[in-house]
Scaffold this active site. Sequence first.
Site, PDB file in Angstrom:
ATOM      1  CB  THR A 200      -0.887   0.032   1.260  1.00  0.00           C
ATOM      2  OG1 THR A 200      -0.019   0.125   2.398  1.00  0.00           O
ATOM      3  CG2 THR A 200      -1.721  -1.225   1.389  1.00  0.00           C
TER       4      THR A 200
ATOM      5  CD1 TRP B 164     -20.567  11.353  11.338  1.00  0.00           C
ATOM      6  CD2 TRP B 164     -18.451  12.071  11.147  1.00  0.00           C
ATOM      7  NE1 TRP B 164     -19.837  10.799  12.362  1.00  0.00           N
ATOM      8  CE2 TRP B 164     -18.534  11.221  12.276  1.00  0.00           C
ATOM      9  CE3 TRP B 164     -17.220  12.639  10.832  1.00  0.00           C
ATOM     10  CZ2 TRP B 164     -17.443  10.932  13.080  1.00  0.00           C
ATOM     11  CZ3 TRP B 164     -16.139  12.355  11.632  1.00  0.00           C
ATOM     12  CH2 TRP B 164     -16.247  11.514  12.737  1.00  0.00           C
TER      13      TRP B 164
ATOM     14  CE  LYS C 267     -18.272  13.552  15.835  1.00  0.00           C
ATOM     15  NZ  LYS C 267     -17.954  12.684  16.927  1.00  0.00           N
TER      16      LYS C 267
ATOM     17  CD  GLU D  88      -5.146  -2.833   1.924  1.00  0.00           C
ATOM     18  OE1 GLU D  88      -5.578  -2.291   0.884  1.00  0.00           O
ATOM     19  OE2 GLU D  88      -4.624  -2.189   2.853  1.00  0.00           O
TER      20      GLU D  88
END
Length: 541
Positions: free
Chosen positions: A184, A442, A437, A329
Amino acid sequence: MLKGMMMDRQLSIPAVMDYAADVHPDRRIVSSTVEGGLHDQSYAQARDRIGQLAHALVAMGVRPGDRVATLAWNGYRHFELYYAVAGIGAVCHTINPRLFPDQIAWIIQHAADSVLCFDLTFLPLVSALRPRMPEGIRLVALTDAAHRPDLPDVAVYEDLLAGQPTRYDWPDLPEDTAAALCYTSGTTGAPKGALYSHRSSLMHAFSVVLGAPGSFGAGQRILPVVPLFHVNAWGLPYSAPLAATDLVFPGPRLDGASLWDLMQGQGVTAGWGVPTVWAGLIDEMRKRGAAPDRLHTLLIGGSAVAPAMIRALEVEFGIEVLHGWGMTELSPVGTVSRPVPGQDAEARIAARIPQGKRLFGVDLKIVAEDGAPLPKDGQAAGELLVRGPQVIAGYYNDPAATAKAFDEDGWFRTGDVARITPEGDLVIVDRTKDLIKSGGEWISSIDLENAAVSHPAVAMAAAIAVPHPKWDERPLLAVVLRAGAVVSEAEILAHMAQTMAKWQLPDEVAFVDAIPMTATGKMSKKDLRVQLKDHYATPRG
Ligand code: AMP
Protein backbone atom coordinates in the site's frame (compact mmCIF):
# COMPACT_ATOMS: atom_id res chain seq x y z
CA MET A 1 -20.23 -34.36 3.93
CA LEU A 2 -20.01 -36.04 0.54
CA LYS A 3 -16.90 -34.97 -1.31
CA GLY A 4 -17.18 -34.07 -4.99
CA MET A 5 -15.39 -36.45 -7.33
CA MET A 6 -13.56 -33.95 -9.49
CA MET A 7 -9.90 -33.62 -10.45
CA ASP A 8 -7.74 -31.79 -8.00
CA ARG A 9 -6.20 -29.40 -10.55
CA GLN A 10 -4.92 -26.14 -9.10
CA LEU A 11 -5.56 -22.61 -10.37
CA SER A 12 -2.33 -21.35 -11.93
CA ILE A 13 -1.21 -18.03 -13.39
CA PRO A 14 0.99 -19.44 -16.21
CA ALA A 15 -1.98 -21.54 -17.35
CA VAL A 16 -3.64 -18.23 -18.33
CA MET A 17 -0.99 -17.49 -20.96
CA ASP A 18 -0.91 -21.09 -22.16
CA TYR A 19 -4.66 -20.78 -22.63
CA ALA A 20 -4.42 -17.41 -24.40
CA ALA A 21 -1.69 -18.66 -26.73
CA ASP A 22 -3.71 -21.81 -27.57
CA VAL A 23 -7.13 -20.27 -27.98
CA HIS A 24 -6.47 -16.76 -29.34
CA PRO A 25 -2.78 -16.76 -30.25
CA ASP A 26 -3.03 -13.78 -32.61
CA ARG A 27 -4.49 -11.26 -30.17
CA ARG A 28 -2.00 -8.42 -29.61
CA ILE A 29 -0.03 -6.80 -26.84
CA VAL A 30 1.03 -3.34 -28.02
CA SER A 31 3.41 -1.25 -25.92
CA SER A 32 4.58 2.32 -26.13
CA THR A 33 8.19 1.82 -25.07
CA VAL A 34 10.58 3.72 -22.85
CA GLU A 35 13.22 3.58 -25.59
CA GLY A 36 10.73 5.17 -28.02
CA GLY A 37 8.34 3.73 -30.60
CA LEU A 38 5.74 1.00 -30.43
CA HIS A 39 6.34 -2.68 -29.80
CA ASP A 40 3.69 -5.15 -30.97
CA GLN A 41 3.58 -8.85 -30.22
CA SER A 42 0.96 -11.60 -30.21
CA TYR A 43 -0.11 -13.60 -27.18
CA ALA A 44 1.66 -16.60 -28.76
CA GLN A 45 4.91 -14.63 -28.91
CA ALA A 46 4.40 -13.41 -25.35
CA ARG A 47 3.94 -16.99 -24.15
CA ASP A 48 7.24 -17.99 -25.81
CA ARG A 49 9.10 -15.08 -24.24
CA ILE A 50 7.58 -15.86 -20.85
CA GLY A 51 8.97 -19.40 -21.19
CA GLN A 52 12.40 -17.98 -22.03
CA LEU A 53 12.23 -15.58 -19.11
CA ALA A 54 11.34 -18.41 -16.73
CA HIS A 55 14.44 -20.34 -17.87
CA ALA A 56 16.55 -17.20 -17.50
CA LEU A 57 15.31 -16.50 -13.97
CA VAL A 58 16.01 -20.06 -12.86
CA ALA A 59 19.46 -19.85 -14.46
CA MET A 60 20.08 -16.69 -12.41
CA GLY A 61 19.32 -18.68 -9.30
CA VAL A 62 15.81 -17.44 -8.55
CA ARG A 63 14.12 -20.03 -6.36
CA PRO A 64 10.49 -20.63 -5.34
CA GLY A 65 9.37 -18.03 -2.83
CA ASP A 66 12.04 -15.47 -3.83
CA ARG A 67 10.83 -11.95 -4.39
CA VAL A 68 11.62 -10.47 -7.82
CA ALA A 69 10.97 -6.75 -7.72
CA THR A 70 9.98 -4.45 -10.57
CA LEU A 71 10.23 -0.68 -11.04
CA ALA A 72 8.61 -0.31 -14.41
CA TRP A 73 5.88 1.28 -16.52
CA ASN A 74 3.08 -0.53 -18.29
CA GLY A 75 4.79 -2.47 -21.05
CA TYR A 76 5.30 -5.96 -22.46
CA ARG A 77 8.42 -6.83 -20.45
CA HIS A 78 6.73 -5.93 -17.18
CA PHE A 79 3.75 -8.04 -18.27
CA GLU A 80 6.07 -10.98 -19.05
CA LEU A 81 7.58 -10.73 -15.57
CA TYR A 82 4.12 -11.09 -14.00
CA TYR A 83 3.82 -14.54 -15.59
CA ALA A 84 7.33 -15.95 -15.58
CA VAL A 85 8.08 -15.01 -11.98
CA ALA A 86 4.81 -16.45 -10.67
CA GLY A 87 5.12 -19.47 -12.95
CA ILE A 88 8.38 -20.65 -11.37
CA GLY A 89 6.86 -20.25 -7.91
CA ALA A 90 8.57 -16.95 -7.11
CA VAL A 91 6.82 -13.66 -6.24
CA CYS A 92 6.52 -10.69 -8.59
CA HIS A 93 6.94 -7.69 -6.31
CA THR A 94 5.76 -4.56 -8.09
CA ILE A 95 7.10 -1.32 -6.62
CA ASN A 96 5.52 2.09 -7.17
CA PRO A 97 8.31 4.36 -8.50
CA ARG A 98 6.33 7.45 -7.48
CA LEU A 99 6.89 6.73 -3.81
CA PHE A 100 9.60 8.64 -1.98
CA PRO A 101 13.05 7.04 -2.46
CA ASP A 102 13.21 6.37 1.29
CA GLN A 103 9.97 4.43 1.11
CA ILE A 104 11.18 2.46 -1.91
CA ALA A 105 14.40 1.57 -0.07
CA TRP A 106 12.36 0.52 2.97
CA ILE A 107 10.03 -1.63 0.85
CA ILE A 108 12.91 -3.40 -0.95
CA GLN A 109 14.47 -4.20 2.43
CA HIS A 110 11.19 -5.30 3.97
CA ALA A 111 10.40 -7.59 1.06
CA ALA A 112 14.04 -8.80 0.97
CA ASP A 113 13.98 -8.75 -2.82
CA SER A 114 16.64 -10.85 -4.51
CA VAL A 115 16.29 -9.37 -8.00
CA LEU A 116 15.22 -5.91 -9.14
CA CYS A 117 14.09 -5.39 -12.75
CA PHE A 118 13.80 -1.77 -13.85
CA ASP A 119 12.93 0.40 -16.82
CA LEU A 120 15.70 2.76 -17.96
CA THR A 121 13.65 5.73 -16.73
CA PHE A 122 14.48 4.58 -13.21
CA LEU A 123 18.24 4.14 -13.67
CA PRO A 124 19.09 7.24 -11.58
CA LEU A 125 16.76 6.05 -8.81
CA VAL A 126 18.22 2.54 -8.85
CA SER A 127 21.81 3.88 -8.81
CA ALA A 128 21.01 6.14 -5.87
CA LEU A 129 19.27 3.40 -3.89
CA ARG A 130 21.73 0.62 -4.65
CA PRO A 131 23.79 1.03 -1.46
CA ARG A 132 20.58 0.63 0.56
CA MET A 133 19.41 -2.55 -1.12
CA PRO A 134 19.72 -6.06 0.35
CA GLU A 135 23.17 -7.56 -0.13
CA GLY A 136 23.51 -9.68 -3.25
CA ILE A 137 20.45 -8.26 -5.00
CA ARG A 138 20.76 -8.71 -8.77
CA LEU A 139 19.75 -5.89 -11.14
CA VAL A 140 18.13 -6.40 -14.53
CA ALA A 141 17.57 -3.52 -16.96
CA LEU A 142 14.35 -4.02 -18.93
CA THR A 143 15.88 -3.24 -22.29
CA ASP A 144 18.09 -4.62 -25.06
CA ALA A 145 21.86 -4.62 -25.61
CA ALA A 146 21.70 -1.44 -27.68
CA HIS A 147 20.42 0.45 -24.63
CA ARG A 148 22.61 -1.23 -22.02
CA PRO A 149 22.87 1.17 -19.08
CA ASP A 150 26.18 2.42 -17.84
CA LEU A 151 26.02 0.75 -14.44
CA PRO A 152 28.25 -2.12 -13.29
CA ASP A 153 26.80 -5.59 -12.67
CA VAL A 154 23.53 -4.99 -14.43
CA ALA A 155 22.08 -7.74 -16.60
CA VAL A 156 20.13 -6.83 -19.73
CA TYR A 157 16.70 -8.43 -20.07
CA GLU A 158 16.87 -9.27 -23.77
CA ASP A 159 20.34 -10.83 -23.31
CA LEU A 160 18.94 -13.03 -20.57
CA LEU A 161 16.16 -14.29 -22.82
CA ALA A 162 18.29 -14.82 -25.92
CA GLY A 163 18.81 -18.50 -26.74
CA GLN A 164 16.62 -19.81 -23.91
CA PRO A 165 14.03 -22.49 -24.79
CA THR A 166 10.55 -21.09 -25.35
CA ARG A 167 8.74 -23.82 -23.41
CA TYR A 168 8.98 -24.08 -19.66
CA ASP A 169 7.53 -27.07 -17.87
CA TRP A 170 5.64 -25.14 -15.19
CA PRO A 171 5.74 -26.83 -11.78
CA ASP A 172 2.43 -27.99 -10.30
CA LEU A 173 2.15 -25.41 -7.54
CA PRO A 174 -0.52 -25.47 -4.87
CA GLU A 175 -2.91 -22.67 -5.86
CA ASP A 176 -2.35 -20.82 -2.60
CA THR A 177 1.34 -20.34 -3.52
CA ALA A 178 2.31 -16.66 -3.34
CA ALA A 179 2.48 -15.09 -6.81
CA ALA A 180 2.64 -11.32 -6.42
CA LEU A 181 3.31 -8.69 -3.78
CA CYS A 182 2.18 -5.05 -3.71
CA TYR A 183 2.63 -2.57 -0.88
CA THR A 184 0.00 0.00 0.00
CA SER A 185 1.21 3.54 -0.49
CA GLY A 186 1.59 4.15 3.23
CA THR A 187 -0.18 7.51 3.35
CA THR A 188 -0.77 6.73 7.03
CA GLY A 189 2.23 4.94 8.50
CA ALA A 190 4.60 2.44 6.90
CA PRO A 191 3.60 0.72 3.65
CA LYS A 192 1.98 -2.69 4.14
CA GLY A 193 2.35 -5.68 1.82
CA ALA A 194 -0.55 -7.52 0.17
CA LEU A 195 0.72 -10.96 -0.88
CA TYR A 196 -1.53 -12.40 -3.60
CA SER A 197 -1.72 -16.09 -4.51
CA HIS A 198 -2.30 -17.80 -7.85
CA ARG A 199 -5.82 -18.60 -6.67
CA SER A 200 -6.70 -15.09 -5.48
CA SER A 201 -5.33 -13.52 -8.66
CA LEU A 202 -7.41 -15.79 -10.87
CA MET A 203 -10.58 -15.48 -8.80
CA HIS A 204 -10.18 -11.72 -9.09
CA ALA A 205 -9.51 -11.89 -12.83
CA PHE A 206 -12.66 -13.96 -13.45
CA SER A 207 -14.76 -11.60 -11.33
CA VAL A 208 -13.44 -8.53 -13.14
CA VAL A 209 -14.42 -9.93 -16.55
CA LEU A 210 -17.87 -10.84 -15.24
CA GLY A 211 -18.29 -7.43 -13.59
CA ALA A 212 -17.21 -5.28 -16.55
CA PRO A 213 -17.92 -7.49 -19.57
CA GLY A 214 -18.21 -4.60 -22.04
CA SER A 215 -14.46 -3.96 -21.93
CA PHE A 216 -13.53 -7.50 -22.96
CA GLY A 217 -13.83 -9.89 -25.88
CA ALA A 218 -12.59 -10.31 -29.43
CA GLY A 219 -12.17 -6.95 -31.17
CA GLN A 220 -11.84 -5.08 -27.90
CA ARG A 221 -8.58 -3.25 -27.20
CA ILE A 222 -8.08 -2.17 -23.63
CA LEU A 223 -5.62 0.45 -22.44
CA PRO A 224 -4.63 0.14 -18.78
CA VAL A 225 -3.47 3.51 -17.52
CA VAL A 226 -3.80 2.00 -14.07
CA PRO A 227 -0.25 0.84 -13.47
CA LEU A 228 1.27 -2.62 -13.46
CA PHE A 229 3.46 -1.17 -10.68
CA HIS A 230 0.53 -0.74 -8.30
CA VAL A 231 -2.65 -2.78 -7.70
CA ASN A 232 -1.89 -5.19 -10.55
CA ALA A 233 -3.31 -2.79 -13.11
CA TRP A 234 -6.73 -3.76 -11.68
CA GLY A 235 -6.15 -7.37 -12.73
CA LEU A 236 -6.01 -6.60 -16.46
CA PRO A 237 -2.78 -8.55 -17.09
CA TYR A 238 -4.74 -11.68 -16.18
CA SER A 239 -8.27 -10.72 -17.31
CA ALA A 240 -7.40 -9.53 -20.82
CA PRO A 241 -5.59 -12.72 -21.93
CA LEU A 242 -8.39 -14.83 -20.45
CA ALA A 243 -10.99 -12.87 -22.39
CA ALA A 244 -9.36 -12.60 -25.85
CA THR A 245 -8.77 -8.88 -25.43
CA ASP A 246 -5.89 -6.91 -26.91
CA LEU A 247 -3.76 -4.95 -24.44
CA VAL A 248 -2.37 -1.53 -25.33
CA PHE A 249 0.23 -0.42 -22.78
CA PRO A 250 0.97 3.32 -22.62
CA GLY A 251 4.50 3.12 -21.18
CA PRO A 252 5.68 6.30 -19.50
CA ARG A 253 3.57 8.85 -21.44
CA LEU A 254 0.29 9.40 -19.60
CA ASP A 255 -0.55 13.01 -20.56
CA GLY A 256 -3.83 13.67 -22.39
CA ALA A 257 -2.25 14.24 -25.80
CA SER A 258 -0.13 11.06 -25.71
CA LEU A 259 -3.07 8.98 -24.55
CA TRP A 260 -5.34 10.48 -27.23
CA ASP A 261 -2.80 9.70 -29.96
CA LEU A 262 -2.17 6.16 -28.72
CA MET A 263 -5.90 5.45 -28.38
CA GLN A 264 -6.62 6.80 -31.85
CA GLY A 265 -3.64 5.11 -33.50
CA GLN A 266 -4.33 1.73 -31.91
CA GLY A 267 -8.13 1.79 -32.05
CA VAL A 268 -8.44 1.48 -28.28
CA THR A 269 -11.99 0.67 -27.19
CA ALA A 270 -11.72 0.94 -23.38
CA GLY A 271 -9.44 2.71 -20.93
CA TRP A 272 -9.09 1.98 -17.23
CA GLY A 273 -7.53 4.44 -14.79
CA VAL A 274 -7.84 7.08 -12.07
CA PRO A 275 -9.84 10.33 -12.50
CA THR A 276 -6.84 12.66 -12.78
CA VAL A 277 -5.61 10.90 -15.91
CA TRP A 278 -9.01 11.13 -17.57
CA ALA A 279 -9.23 14.81 -16.68
CA GLY A 280 -6.17 15.24 -18.92
CA LEU A 281 -7.81 13.20 -21.68
CA ILE A 282 -11.05 15.21 -21.43
CA ASP A 283 -9.08 18.47 -21.88
CA GLU A 284 -7.42 16.96 -24.94
CA MET A 285 -10.73 15.74 -26.39
CA ARG A 286 -12.16 19.24 -25.97
CA LYS A 287 -9.11 20.74 -27.63
CA ARG A 288 -9.38 18.39 -30.61
CA GLY A 289 -13.16 18.46 -30.61
CA ALA A 290 -13.47 14.68 -30.58
CA ALA A 291 -12.89 11.49 -28.62
CA PRO A 292 -10.63 8.81 -30.11
CA ASP A 293 -12.81 7.08 -32.73
CA ARG A 294 -13.29 3.63 -31.21
CA LEU A 295 -13.20 4.56 -27.53
CA HIS A 296 -16.53 3.55 -25.95
CA THR A 297 -15.80 2.94 -22.23
CA LEU A 298 -13.72 4.42 -19.44
CA LEU A 299 -13.58 2.54 -16.17
CA ILE A 300 -12.65 5.08 -13.50
CA GLY A 301 -11.72 4.42 -9.88
CA GLY A 302 -9.08 4.80 -7.22
CA SER A 303 -10.72 8.08 -6.11
CA ALA A 304 -14.32 9.23 -6.29
CA VAL A 305 -15.39 10.23 -9.80
CA ALA A 306 -17.07 13.63 -9.76
CA PRO A 307 -20.52 13.80 -11.38
CA ALA A 308 -19.13 16.64 -13.53
CA MET A 309 -16.59 14.23 -15.05
CA ILE A 310 -19.25 11.59 -15.66
CA ARG A 311 -21.43 14.20 -17.37
CA ALA A 312 -18.61 15.45 -19.58
CA LEU A 313 -17.73 11.96 -20.79
CA GLU A 314 -21.27 10.65 -21.18
CA VAL A 315 -22.97 13.74 -22.63
CA GLU A 316 -20.23 15.60 -24.51
CA PHE A 317 -18.43 12.56 -25.86
CA GLY A 318 -20.85 9.63 -25.64
CA ILE A 319 -18.37 7.54 -23.66
CA GLU A 320 -19.74 5.08 -21.15
CA VAL A 321 -18.37 5.70 -17.67
CA LEU A 322 -18.05 2.83 -15.23
CA HIS A 323 -17.23 3.84 -11.68
CA GLY A 324 -15.16 1.36 -9.69
CA TRP A 325 -13.96 1.15 -6.11
CA GLY A 326 -11.24 -1.04 -4.69
CA MET A 327 -8.12 -1.33 -2.61
CA THR A 328 -4.68 -2.91 -2.83
CA GLU A 329 -5.92 -5.38 -0.20
CA LEU A 330 -8.76 -6.54 -2.52
CA SER A 331 -6.54 -7.48 -5.49
CA PRO A 332 -7.86 -4.67 -5.98
CA VAL A 333 -11.33 -4.24 -7.59
CA GLY A 334 -14.28 -4.47 -5.19
CA THR A 335 -17.20 -2.86 -6.99
CA VAL A 336 -18.06 -1.53 -10.45
CA SER A 337 -21.09 0.16 -12.06
CA ARG A 338 -23.46 -2.15 -13.93
CA PRO A 339 -25.03 -0.35 -16.90
CA VAL A 340 -28.76 -0.71 -17.43
CA PRO A 341 -29.66 -0.45 -21.13
CA GLY A 342 -32.19 2.13 -22.24
CA GLN A 343 -31.64 4.78 -19.57
CA ASP A 344 -31.77 8.44 -20.59
CA ALA A 345 -28.71 10.67 -20.06
CA GLU A 346 -29.73 11.93 -16.59
CA ALA A 347 -30.49 8.42 -15.34
CA ARG A 348 -27.19 7.16 -16.75
CA ILE A 349 -25.25 9.87 -14.93
CA ALA A 350 -27.11 9.29 -11.66
CA ALA A 351 -26.47 5.55 -11.90
CA ARG A 352 -22.71 6.09 -12.16
CA ILE A 353 -22.24 8.39 -9.19
CA PRO A 354 -22.23 5.49 -6.69
CA GLN A 355 -19.10 3.34 -6.74
CA GLY A 356 -20.96 0.40 -8.26
CA LYS A 357 -22.06 -3.07 -7.22
CA ARG A 358 -19.84 -5.71 -5.70
CA LEU A 359 -17.89 -8.17 -7.82
CA PHE A 360 -18.66 -11.85 -7.40
CA GLY A 361 -16.66 -13.09 -4.43
CA VAL A 362 -16.56 -9.73 -2.64
CA ASP A 363 -18.98 -9.59 0.32
CA LEU A 364 -19.70 -6.13 1.75
CA LYS A 365 -21.04 -5.01 5.11
CA ILE A 366 -21.23 -1.68 6.90
CA VAL A 367 -21.04 -1.40 10.68
CA ALA A 368 -21.61 1.21 13.37
CA GLU A 369 -18.77 2.37 15.64
CA ASP A 370 -19.56 -0.50 18.06
CA GLY A 371 -19.28 -3.03 15.21
CA ALA A 372 -23.05 -3.63 14.96
CA PRO A 373 -24.19 -4.26 11.38
CA LEU A 374 -26.07 -1.39 9.71
CA PRO A 375 -28.92 -1.81 7.21
CA LYS A 376 -28.30 -1.62 3.48
CA ASP A 377 -30.99 1.02 3.08
CA GLY A 378 -29.02 3.73 1.32
CA GLN A 379 -29.30 5.93 4.42
CA ALA A 380 -27.17 4.40 7.18
CA ALA A 381 -23.45 5.12 6.85
CA GLY A 382 -20.72 3.19 8.64
CA GLU A 383 -17.32 1.62 8.22
CA LEU A 384 -17.14 -0.70 5.24
CA LEU A 385 -15.82 -4.23 5.79
CA VAL A 386 -15.21 -6.85 3.12
CA ARG A 387 -14.39 -10.52 2.77
CA GLY A 388 -13.76 -12.89 -0.10
CA PRO A 389 -11.22 -15.14 -1.78
CA GLN A 390 -9.47 -12.11 -3.32
CA VAL A 391 -9.21 -10.18 -0.03
CA ILE A 392 -6.02 -10.35 2.04
CA ALA A 393 -6.02 -12.49 5.18
CA GLY A 394 -3.10 -10.52 6.68
CA TYR A 395 -0.24 -8.21 5.73
CA TYR A 396 3.10 -9.66 4.64
CA ASN A 397 5.45 -9.94 7.61
CA ASP A 398 3.52 -7.34 9.58
CA PRO A 399 1.72 -8.81 12.61
CA ALA A 400 1.04 -5.39 14.14
CA ALA A 401 -0.81 -4.08 11.08
CA THR A 402 -2.54 -7.43 10.62
CA ALA A 403 -3.85 -7.37 14.19
CA LYS A 404 -5.70 -4.10 13.53
CA ALA A 405 -7.04 -4.92 10.09
CA PHE A 406 -9.87 -7.40 10.76
CA ASP A 407 -13.00 -7.61 12.89
CA GLU A 408 -13.64 -10.60 15.15
CA ASP A 409 -15.40 -12.49 12.34
CA GLY A 410 -12.39 -12.09 10.06
CA TRP A 411 -13.78 -9.33 7.80
CA PHE A 412 -11.24 -6.83 6.50
CA ARG A 413 -11.70 -3.24 7.72
CA THR A 414 -11.38 -0.93 4.73
CA GLY A 415 -11.11 2.37 6.60
CA ASP A 416 -13.76 3.75 4.22
CA VAL A 417 -17.15 4.99 5.37
CA ALA A 418 -19.99 3.96 3.08
CA ARG A 419 -23.68 3.47 2.47
CA ILE A 420 -25.14 0.54 0.58
CA THR A 421 -28.46 0.98 -1.24
CA PRO A 422 -31.19 -1.66 -1.28
CA GLU A 423 -30.22 -2.26 -4.94
CA GLY A 424 -26.68 -3.14 -3.82
CA ASP A 425 -24.92 0.04 -4.93
CA LEU A 426 -21.96 1.06 -2.80
CA VAL A 427 -21.71 4.78 -2.00
CA ILE A 428 -18.35 5.74 -0.53
CA VAL A 429 -18.92 8.69 1.81
CA ASP A 430 -15.26 9.25 2.65
CA ARG A 431 -12.11 7.79 4.11
CA THR A 432 -12.65 7.58 7.88
CA LYS A 433 -9.78 9.96 8.42
CA ASP A 434 -10.97 12.50 5.84
CA LEU A 435 -14.53 12.96 7.17
CA ILE A 436 -15.14 16.38 8.66
CA LYS A 437 -16.91 16.37 12.02
CA SER A 438 -18.84 19.59 12.56
CA GLY A 439 -21.07 20.08 15.62
CA GLY A 440 -21.50 16.32 16.01
CA GLU A 441 -22.50 15.84 12.34
CA TRP A 442 -20.31 14.40 9.61
CA ILE A 443 -19.59 16.22 6.37
CA SER A 444 -18.26 14.20 3.44
CA SER A 445 -15.20 15.74 1.84
CA ILE A 446 -16.12 13.89 -1.38
CA ASP A 447 -19.56 15.59 -1.46
CA LEU A 448 -17.93 19.00 -1.02
CA GLU A 449 -15.41 18.31 -3.77
CA ASN A 450 -18.07 17.05 -6.18
CA ALA A 451 -20.19 20.15 -5.54
CA ALA A 452 -17.23 22.44 -6.14
CA VAL A 453 -15.95 20.82 -9.35
CA SER A 454 -19.41 21.03 -10.88
CA HIS A 455 -18.72 24.79 -11.17
CA PRO A 456 -17.35 25.39 -14.67
CA ALA A 457 -14.44 27.52 -13.40
CA VAL A 458 -13.16 24.85 -11.01
CA ALA A 459 -10.62 22.31 -12.27
CA MET A 460 -9.97 20.52 -8.99
CA ALA A 461 -11.09 20.78 -5.37
CA ALA A 462 -10.08 19.17 -2.10
CA ALA A 463 -11.80 19.56 1.27
CA ILE A 464 -10.08 19.11 4.61
CA ALA A 465 -11.08 19.62 8.24
CA VAL A 466 -9.83 22.63 10.17
CA PRO A 467 -10.01 22.53 13.98
CA HIS A 468 -12.70 24.87 15.32
CA PRO A 469 -13.26 25.97 18.94
CA LYS A 470 -17.05 25.71 18.78
CA TRP A 471 -17.81 23.10 16.10
CA ASP A 472 -14.79 20.77 16.62
CA GLU A 473 -14.00 20.88 12.91
CA ARG A 474 -15.09 22.94 9.96
CA PRO A 475 -14.43 22.36 6.25
CA LEU A 476 -11.79 24.26 4.35
CA LEU A 477 -11.89 23.88 0.59
CA ALA A 478 -8.82 24.19 -1.62
CA VAL A 479 -9.66 25.02 -5.21
CA VAL A 480 -7.61 25.00 -8.41
CA LEU A 481 -9.21 27.13 -11.12
CA ARG A 482 -9.21 26.32 -14.82
CA ALA A 483 -6.64 28.28 -16.82
CA GLY A 484 -7.85 31.85 -17.27
CA ALA A 485 -10.99 31.41 -15.12
CA VAL A 486 -11.96 34.12 -12.64
CA VAL A 487 -14.47 33.44 -9.88
CA SER A 488 -14.97 34.64 -6.32
CA GLU A 489 -15.29 32.64 -3.12
CA ALA A 490 -18.90 33.82 -2.80
CA GLU A 491 -19.77 32.58 -6.29
CA ILE A 492 -18.32 29.15 -5.56
CA LEU A 493 -20.19 28.92 -2.27
CA ALA A 494 -23.46 30.03 -3.89
CA HIS A 495 -23.01 27.34 -6.51
CA MET A 496 -22.30 24.67 -3.89
CA ALA A 497 -25.34 25.77 -1.87
CA GLN A 498 -27.52 24.39 -4.68
CA THR A 499 -26.67 20.84 -3.62
CA MET A 500 -25.42 21.12 -0.03
CA ALA A 501 -26.88 22.30 3.27
CA LYS A 502 -25.66 25.66 4.52
CA TRP A 503 -23.92 24.22 7.59
CA GLN A 504 -21.99 21.83 5.34
CA LEU A 505 -20.51 24.56 3.17
CA PRO A 506 -16.82 25.35 3.69
CA ASP A 507 -15.96 28.27 5.93
CA GLU A 508 -13.27 29.29 3.53
CA VAL A 509 -12.22 28.67 -0.06
CA ALA A 510 -8.44 28.76 -0.53
CA PHE A 511 -7.38 29.32 -4.14
CA VAL A 512 -4.23 27.27 -4.79
CA ASP A 513 -2.08 26.58 -7.86
CA ALA A 514 -2.11 22.82 -7.39
CA ILE A 515 -3.33 20.13 -5.04
CA PRO A 516 -0.63 17.72 -3.86
CA MET A 517 -1.09 14.19 -5.17
CA THR A 518 -0.08 10.81 -3.72
CA ALA A 519 2.00 8.18 -5.48
CA THR A 520 -1.22 6.44 -6.52
CA GLY A 521 -2.85 9.49 -8.09
CA LYS A 522 -5.12 10.46 -5.22
CA MET A 523 -5.33 13.93 -3.69
CA SER A 524 -3.00 13.93 -0.69
CA LYS A 525 -5.03 15.40 2.15
CA LYS A 526 -2.07 14.86 4.47
CA ASP A 527 0.17 17.12 2.39
CA LEU A 528 -2.66 19.58 1.80
CA ARG A 529 -3.12 19.98 5.56
CA VAL A 530 0.55 20.95 5.79
CA GLN A 531 0.28 23.28 2.79
CA LEU A 532 -2.76 25.07 4.25
CA LYS A 533 -1.65 25.12 7.86
CA ASP A 534 -1.72 28.94 7.98
CA HIS A 535 -5.44 28.85 7.32
CA TYR A 536 -5.93 26.88 10.53
CA ALA A 537 -4.95 29.68 12.85
CA THR A 538 -7.97 31.89 12.33
CA PRO A 539 -11.08 29.81 11.80
CA ARG A 540 -13.98 31.80 10.46
CA GLY A 541 -17.65 31.15 11.23
P1 AMP B 1 -5.38 1.83 -2.97
O1 AMP B 1 -5.10 0.73 -2.04
O2 AMP B 1 -4.19 2.64 -3.32
O3 AMP B 1 -6.09 1.30 -4.18
O4 AMP B 1 -6.40 2.83 -2.24
C1 AMP B 1 -7.64 2.36 -1.79
C2 AMP B 1 -8.50 3.50 -1.33
O5 AMP B 1 -8.79 4.40 -2.40
C3 AMP B 1 -9.87 3.06 -0.85
O6 AMP B 1 -9.85 2.59 0.47
C4 AMP B 1 -10.69 4.34 -1.01
O7 AMP B 1 -10.53 5.20 0.10
C5 AMP B 1 -10.07 4.98 -2.21
N1 AMP B 1 -10.91 4.73 -3.39
C6 AMP B 1 -10.69 3.84 -4.36
N2 AMP B 1 -11.64 3.92 -5.30
C7 AMP B 1 -12.50 4.89 -4.91
C8 AMP B 1 -13.71 5.44 -5.45
N3 AMP B 1 -14.21 5.05 -6.62
N4 AMP B 1 -14.33 6.41 -4.73
C9 AMP B 1 -13.83 6.85 -3.56
N5 AMP B 1 -12.69 6.37 -3.02
C10 AMP B 1 -12.04 5.41 -3.68
